[in-house]
Design a protein around this motif. Structure first.
Motif, short mmCIF file in Angstrom:
data_model
loop_
_atom_site.label_atom_id
_atom_site.label_comp_id
_atom_site.label_asym_id
_atom_site.label_seq_id
_atom_site.Cartn_x
_atom_site.Cartn_y
_atom_site.Cartn_z
N PRO A 9 -7.35 20.93 1.43
CA PRO A 9 -8.79 21.09 1.32
C PRO A 9 -9.41 19.77 0.86
CG PRO A 9 -7.68 22.91 0.21
CD PRO A 9 -6.62 21.95 0.62
N GLY A 32 -12.03 28.40 8.92
CA GLY A 32 -12.94 28.54 7.78
C GLY A 32 -14.37 28.80 8.26
N ARG A 36 -16.65 32.07 7.73
CA ARG A 36 -17.97 31.98 7.07
C ARG A 36 -19.07 32.59 7.96
NH1 ARG A 36 -15.41 27.63 4.64
NH2 ARG A 36 -15.71 26.27 6.44
N SER A 57 -7.69 32.09 -2.09
CA SER A 57 -6.39 32.48 -1.53
C SER A 57 -6.48 32.51 -0.02
CB SER A 57 -5.99 33.86 -2.04
OG SER A 57 -5.87 33.84 -3.44
N LEU A 58 -5.32 32.62 0.63
CA LEU A 58 -5.34 32.68 2.09
C LEU A 58 -5.64 34.09 2.56
CD1 LEU A 58 -2.29 30.49 3.18
CD2 LEU A 58 -4.69 29.84 2.90
N GLY A 81 -7.77 23.85 10.05
CA GLY A 81 -7.59 24.92 9.07
C GLY A 81 -6.66 26.02 9.55
N PHE A 82 -6.06 25.81 10.67
CA PHE A 82 -5.08 26.75 11.23
C PHE A 82 -4.06 25.94 12.04
CE2 PHE A 82 -3.39 29.10 14.81
CZ PHE A 82 -2.96 30.27 14.23
N ARG A 84 -1.93 27.64 8.71
CA ARG A 84 -1.84 27.33 7.29
C ARG A 84 -0.58 27.89 6.65
NH1 ARG A 84 -7.67 26.45 6.20
NH2 ARG A 84 -7.92 25.88 4.06
N GLN A 88 1.93 31.68 10.62
CA GLN A 88 0.81 31.36 11.52
C GLN A 88 1.25 30.36 12.58
OE1 GLN A 88 -2.82 30.25 9.46
NE2 GLN A 88 -2.74 32.04 8.12
N ARG A 125 -19.46 23.52 -1.96
CA ARG A 125 -19.55 24.81 -1.25
C ARG A 125 -19.27 25.92 -2.27
NH1 ARG A 125 -15.51 24.52 3.47
NH2 ARG A 125 -14.24 25.73 2.03
N ARG A 136 -6.67 26.37 -4.70
CA ARG A 136 -6.54 26.07 -3.27
C ARG A 136 -5.56 24.93 -3.04
NH1 ARG A 136 -12.42 25.36 -2.51
NH2 ARG A 136 -12.01 24.25 -0.58
P1 ADP Z 1 -10.76 24.07 3.03
O1 ADP Z 1 -9.84 23.41 4.01
O2 ADP Z 1 -11.65 23.09 2.37
O3 ADP Z 1 -10.08 25.00 2.06
P2 ADP Z 1 -11.68 25.94 5.03
O4 ADP Z 1 -13.07 26.11 5.47
O5 ADP Z 1 -10.68 25.49 6.02
O6 ADP Z 1 -11.80 24.97 3.80
O7 ADP Z 1 -11.13 27.32 4.42
C1 ADP Z 1 -11.85 28.06 3.47
C2 ADP Z 1 -11.10 29.35 3.14
O8 ADP Z 1 -10.99 30.17 4.31
C3 ADP Z 1 -9.65 29.18 2.66
O9 ADP Z 1 -9.59 28.91 1.28
C4 ADP Z 1 -9.05 30.55 3.04
O10 ADP Z 1 -9.41 31.54 2.13
C5 ADP Z 1 -9.76 30.88 4.36
N1 ADP Z 1 -8.97 30.42 5.54
C6 ADP Z 1 -9.38 29.49 6.44
N2 ADP Z 1 -8.43 29.31 7.37
C7 ADP Z 1 -7.40 30.13 7.06
C8 ADP Z 1 -6.11 30.40 7.62
N3 ADP Z 1 -5.69 29.76 8.72
N4 ADP Z 1 -5.30 31.30 7.01
C9 ADP Z 1 -5.71 31.94 5.91
N5 ADP Z 1 -6.90 31.74 5.33
C10 ADP Z 1 -7.74 30.84 5.88
#
Ligand code: ADP
Length: 179
Positions: A9, A32, A36, A57-58, A81-82, A84, A88, A125, A136
């Motif tokens: 992150p 992410g 959102r 958390s994830l 972000g995927f 993670r 996955q 954020r 995180r």
């Molecule tokens: P960052 O990389 O700054 O944590 P992201 O926008 O990528 O921000 O992710 C924000 C949140 O969204 C993560 O902390 C998690 O809760 C969720 N998230 C995003 N992508 C995944 C993923 N591939 N698997 C699980 N949770 C995810």
């Protein structure tokens, strides 16, 4: 071009993914951002994801894998972000196999922890508060960092230095994407 950006992150995945997607006219897929959006639209999926995101958390793998499938355009994408987790990553490999497509490169954007914390606190954020940030970064180390070795083994990994100006990181990213 089918690319994954890996990084903690605050490493700058979102910024760089957007620039790469614009330059190469491919889809920028940020899990992410998708979550959102779902939250702001008040969907079921959004409600499921929110509790995990608020804690830093994830979101569980099965939810993420179901959600991402329609976004994987075999013609090209940059994933931000995927994956993670290793599960996955395996799910991604399965889905791409089914579409007769392969990942071309995994690019790790490396930034030291101190700089990550600084950046996240500046970004501000709703999930960027001091408590959630530590968690995180911890989650990243435990659940996501093992992907580095995984993709190294597959011969797909390139690491670039993310502690530079945005334009310099992008230059390194373009080189890595072509290699
Ligand atoms: P960052 O990389 O700054 O944590 P992201 O926008 O990528 O921000 O992710 C924000 C949140 O969204 C993560 O902390 C998690 O809760 C969720 N998230 C995003 N992508 C995944 C993923 N591939 N698997 C699980 N949770 C995810």
């Amino acid at each position: 071009m089918r690319i994954v950006l890996l990084g903690a992150p605050g490493a700058g995945k979102g910024t760089q993914a957007k620039m790469l997607a614009d330059k190469h006219q491919i889809a920028h897929v940020s899990t992410g951002d998708i979550f959102r959006n779902e939250i702001s639209e008040g969907t079921n999926l959004g409600q499921q994801a929110k509790q995990y995101m608020d804690q830093g958390s994830l979101v569980p793998d099965d939810i993420v894998l179901d959600m991402i499938e329609p976004y994987l355009n075999p013609k090209g994408f940059v994933l931000d972000g995927f994956p993670r987790t290793l599960d996955q990553a395996k799910g991604l490999e399965r889905m791409l196999n089914d579409a007769n497509a392969k990942l071309e490169r995994v690019i790790q954007i490396d930034v030291p922890k101190d700089a990550l914390i600084q950046r996240l606190l500046l970004r501000g954020r709703s999930d960027d508060n001091e408590k959630t940030i530590e968690h995180r970064l911890d989650v990243y180390q435990k659940q996501t960092a093992p992907l580095i070795a995984h993709y190294k083994e597959l011969g797909l990994l390139t690491t670039i230095n993310g502690a530079q100006d945005i334009e310099d990181v992008f230059e390194d990213l373009l080189k890595a994407a072509k290699s």
